[in-house]
Scaffold this active site. Structure first.
Site, PDB file in Angstrom:
ATOM      1  N   GLY A 140       0.776  -1.240   0.000  1.00  0.00           N
ATOM      2  CA  GLY A 140       0.000   0.000   0.000  1.00  0.00           C
ATOM      3  C   GLY A 140       0.803   1.283   0.000  1.00  0.00           C
ATOM      4  O   GLY A 140       0.364   2.288  -0.539  1.00  0.00           O
ATOM      5  N   GLU A 182       4.124   4.173   6.070  1.00  0.00           N
ATOM      6  CA  GLU A 182       2.892   3.383   6.003  1.00  0.00           C
ATOM      7  C   GLU A 182       1.813   4.127   5.223  1.00  0.00           C
ATOM      8  O   GLU A 182       1.788   5.354   5.208  1.00  0.00           O
ATOM      9  CB  GLU A 182       2.371   3.110   7.422  1.00  0.00           C
ATOM     10  CG  GLU A 182       2.641   1.705   7.924  1.00  0.00           C
ATOM     11  CD  GLU A 182       1.755   0.645   7.276  1.00  0.00           C
ATOM     12  OE1 GLU A 182       1.270   0.841   6.139  1.00  0.00           O
ATOM     13  OE2 GLU A 182       1.564  -0.396   7.921  1.00  0.00           O
ATOM     14  N   ASP A 183       0.923   3.364   4.602  1.00  0.00           N
ATOM     15  CA  ASP A 183      -0.181   3.979   3.881  1.00  0.00           C
ATOM     16  C   ASP A 183      -1.276   4.449   4.835  1.00  0.00           C
ATOM     17  O   ASP A 183      -1.642   5.614   4.848  1.00  0.00           O
ATOM     18  CB  ASP A 183      -0.748   3.032   2.805  1.00  0.00           C
ATOM     19  CG  ASP A 183      -1.124   1.651   3.352  1.00  0.00           C
ATOM     20  OD1 ASP A 183      -0.890   1.378   4.550  1.00  0.00           O
ATOM     21  OD2 ASP A 183      -1.658   0.838   2.572  1.00  0.00           O
ATOM     22  N   ASP A 243      -5.053   1.821  10.704  1.00  0.00           N
ATOM     23  CA  ASP A 243      -6.452   1.589  11.076  1.00  0.00           C
ATOM     24  C   ASP A 243      -6.484   1.187  12.549  1.00  0.00           C
ATOM     25  O   ASP A 243      -6.502   2.035  13.424  1.00  0.00           O
ATOM     26  CB  ASP A 243      -7.046   0.539  10.141  1.00  0.00           C
ATOM     27  CG  ASP A 243      -8.523   0.347  10.373  1.00  0.00           C
ATOM     28  OD1 ASP A 243      -9.183   1.288  10.859  1.00  0.00           O
ATOM     29  OD2 ASP A 243      -9.050  -0.740  10.086  1.00  0.00           O
ATOM     30  N   VAL A 301     -11.252   3.229   1.999  1.00  0.00           N
ATOM     31  CA  VAL A 301     -10.761   4.104   0.930  1.00  0.00           C
ATOM     32  C   VAL A 301      -9.853   3.351  -0.041  1.00  0.00           C
ATOM     33  O   VAL A 301      -9.216   2.363   0.324  1.00  0.00           O
ATOM     34  CB  VAL A 301     -10.007   5.328   1.499  1.00  0.00           C
ATOM     35  CG1 VAL A 301     -10.966   6.269   2.205  1.00  0.00           C
ATOM     36  CG2 VAL A 301      -8.883   4.911   2.439  1.00  0.00           C
ATOM     37  N   ARG A 350      -5.050   0.667  -6.889  1.00  0.00           N
ATOM     38  CA  ARG A 350      -3.850   1.271  -6.313  1.00  0.00           C
ATOM     39  C   ARG A 350      -3.334   2.422  -7.185  1.00  0.00           C
ATOM     40  O   ARG A 350      -2.637   3.305  -6.699  1.00  0.00           O
ATOM     41  CB  ARG A 350      -2.733   0.225  -6.177  1.00  0.00           C
ATOM     42  CG  ARG A 350      -3.012  -0.888  -5.180  1.00  0.00           C
ATOM     43  CD  ARG A 350      -1.738  -1.697  -4.942  1.00  0.00           C
ATOM     44  NE  ARG A 350      -1.967  -2.970  -4.282  1.00  0.00           N
ATOM     45  CZ  ARG A 350      -2.075  -3.155  -2.973  1.00  0.00           C
ATOM     46  NH1 ARG A 350      -2.001  -2.120  -2.168  1.00  0.00           N
ATOM     47  NH2 ARG A 350      -2.270  -4.347  -2.468  1.00  0.00           N
TER      48      ARG A 350
HETATM   49  P1  IMP Z   1      -4.258  -2.028  10.832  1.00  0.00           P
HETATM   50  O1  IMP Z   1      -3.326  -3.138  11.220  1.00  0.00           O
HETATM   51  O2  IMP Z   1      -5.663  -2.285  11.329  1.00  0.00           O
HETATM   52  O3  IMP Z   1      -3.770  -0.665  11.260  1.00  0.00           O
HETATM   53  O4  IMP Z   1      -4.410  -2.104   9.264  1.00  0.00           O
HETATM   54  C1  IMP Z   1      -3.581  -1.436   8.425  1.00  0.00           C
HETATM   55  C2  IMP Z   1      -3.582  -2.035   7.047  1.00  0.00           C
HETATM   56  O5  IMP Z   1      -4.900  -2.412   6.616  1.00  0.00           O
HETATM   57  C3  IMP Z   1      -3.109  -1.002   6.067  1.00  0.00           C
HETATM   58  O6  IMP Z   1      -1.706  -1.021   5.924  1.00  0.00           O
HETATM   59  C4  IMP Z   1      -3.851  -1.391   4.795  1.00  0.00           C
HETATM   60  O7  IMP Z   1      -3.103  -2.352   4.084  1.00  0.00           O
HETATM   61  C5  IMP Z   1      -5.127  -2.009   5.278  1.00  0.00           C
HETATM   62  N1  IMP Z   1      -6.233  -1.047   5.239  1.00  0.00           N
HETATM   63  C6  IMP Z   1      -6.874  -0.503   6.306  1.00  0.00           C
HETATM   64  N2  IMP Z   1      -7.830   0.348   5.922  1.00  0.00           N
HETATM   65  C7  IMP Z   1      -7.797   0.374   4.576  1.00  0.00           C
HETATM   66  C8  IMP Z   1      -8.565   1.103   3.579  1.00  0.00           C
HETATM   67  O8  IMP Z   1      -9.471   1.903   3.856  1.00  0.00           O
HETATM   68  N3  IMP Z   1      -8.233   0.863   2.275  1.00  0.00           N
HETATM   69  C9  IMP Z   1      -7.253  -0.015   1.909  1.00  0.00           C
HETATM   70  N4  IMP Z   1      -6.507  -0.696   2.807  1.00  0.00           N
HETATM   71  C10 IMP Z   1      -6.776  -0.514   4.131  1.00  0.00           C
HETATM   72 MG    MG Z   2      -0.782  -1.794   4.131  1.00  0.00          MG
END
Ligand code: IMP
Ligand code: MG
Length: 178
Positions: free
Chosen positions: A45, A100-101, A104, A154, A166
Site C-alpha cells: 500500500g 505506512e499507507d 487503522d 478508501v 492502487r
Molecule cells: P491495521 O493493522 O488495522 O492498522 O491495518 C492497516 C492495514 O490495513 C493497512 O496497511 C492497509 O493495508 C489495510 N487497510 C486498512 N484500511 C484500509 C482502507 O481503507 N483501504 C485499503 N486498505 C486498508
Molecule cells: Mg498496508
C-alpha cells in the site's frame, strides 16, 4: 459491479495529496539534517506514497521494503501479522522511518515497530499518510501523519481493495461490496 460504480467520492484530490506529501518531505528534511535516514516502505500500500515522499526529501536517504500480511482480501485486519518479505539492509545504528499507507487498528504498525526495534536501530519514527480517526486503542506515537480520515474504506494512491485501484492518483471512498 463495474469499476466506475465502485469509485465513490474523492476524499483527497491529487493536488491535496501532493501538497501534503511535499510538506512531510520538507519536515523530514529539517528533522534529519546531517543524517541519512533509512526509509522503510511497508508494501504494498505505501509504494506510491513512498515514491512521492522520497522525492520530497532532500537528504541522502536509503530505501528498503518490507511486506507484511494480515491474511486475505478482507477490508478488516485480522490482527495476525506475518512477514512476507523481510528487509535486506541491516538496521544497526540506522535512523529508521517506517512509511505506512494507513493506520487503522494500528495492529500492523505495533507489530512492525516492535520487530524493527529489536534490530538495534539508532531511532525509529513513523510516517503514515493516513490515520483513521478513533480506531486505535493505544497511543501509537506517530511522528508524521498526512491526514486523518473518517471510517469509510478508501482506495487509490496505493490503497487497494482486492489488489485493485492502487493506481488512482487520488484517494476515494470505496462504494462496492467486498
Ligand atoms: P491495521 O493493522 O488495522 O492498522 O491495518 C492497516 C492495514 O490495513 C493497512 O496497511 C492497509 O493495508 C489495510 N487497510 C486498512 N484500511 C484500509 C482502507 O481503507 N483501504 C485499503 N486498505 C486498508
Ligand atoms: Mg498496508
Amino acid at each position: 459491479m463495474n469499476q466506475a460504480n465502485e469509485i465513490g467520492d474523492v476524499l483527497l484530490s491529487e493536488e491535496q495529496l501532493q501538497q501534503r506529501v511535499g510538506e512531510l518531505g520538507r519536515q523530514i528534511t529539517k528533522d534529519y539534517a546531517g543524517k541519512s535516514p533509512l526509509l522503510i516502505c511497508v508494501l504494498k500500500g505505501a509504494f506510491v506514497f513512498m515514491a512521492d515522499l522520497a522525492r520530497a526529501v532532500d537528504l541522502p536517504v536509503e530505501f528498503d521494503f518490507m511486506a507484511v500480511s494480515s491474511y486475505g482480501n478482507a477490508t478488516k485486519t485480522s490482527g495476525v501479522v506475518r512477514i512476507v518479505k523481510d528487509l535486506d539492509i541491516d538496521l544497526g545504528g540506522r535512523d529508521v522511518i517506517i512509511v505506512e499507507d494507513i493506520i487503522d487498528s494500528g495492529l500492523t504498525l505495533r507489530y512492525l515497530r516492535k520487530n524493527l526495534a529489536s534490530r538495534s536501530p539508532a531511532s525509529i519514527e513513523v510516517c503514515a499518510l493516513l490515520v483513521r480517526a478513533g480506531r486505535q486503542e493505544a497511543d501509537l506515537d506517530l511522528k508524521y501523519v498526512g491526514f486523518e480520515i473518517p471510517p469509510d474504506f478508501v482506495i487509490g494512491y496505493g490503497l487497494d481493495v482486492g489488489e485493485r485501484y492502487r493506481n488512482l492518483p487520488y484517494l476515494a471512498r470505496f462504494e462496492g461490496t467486498v
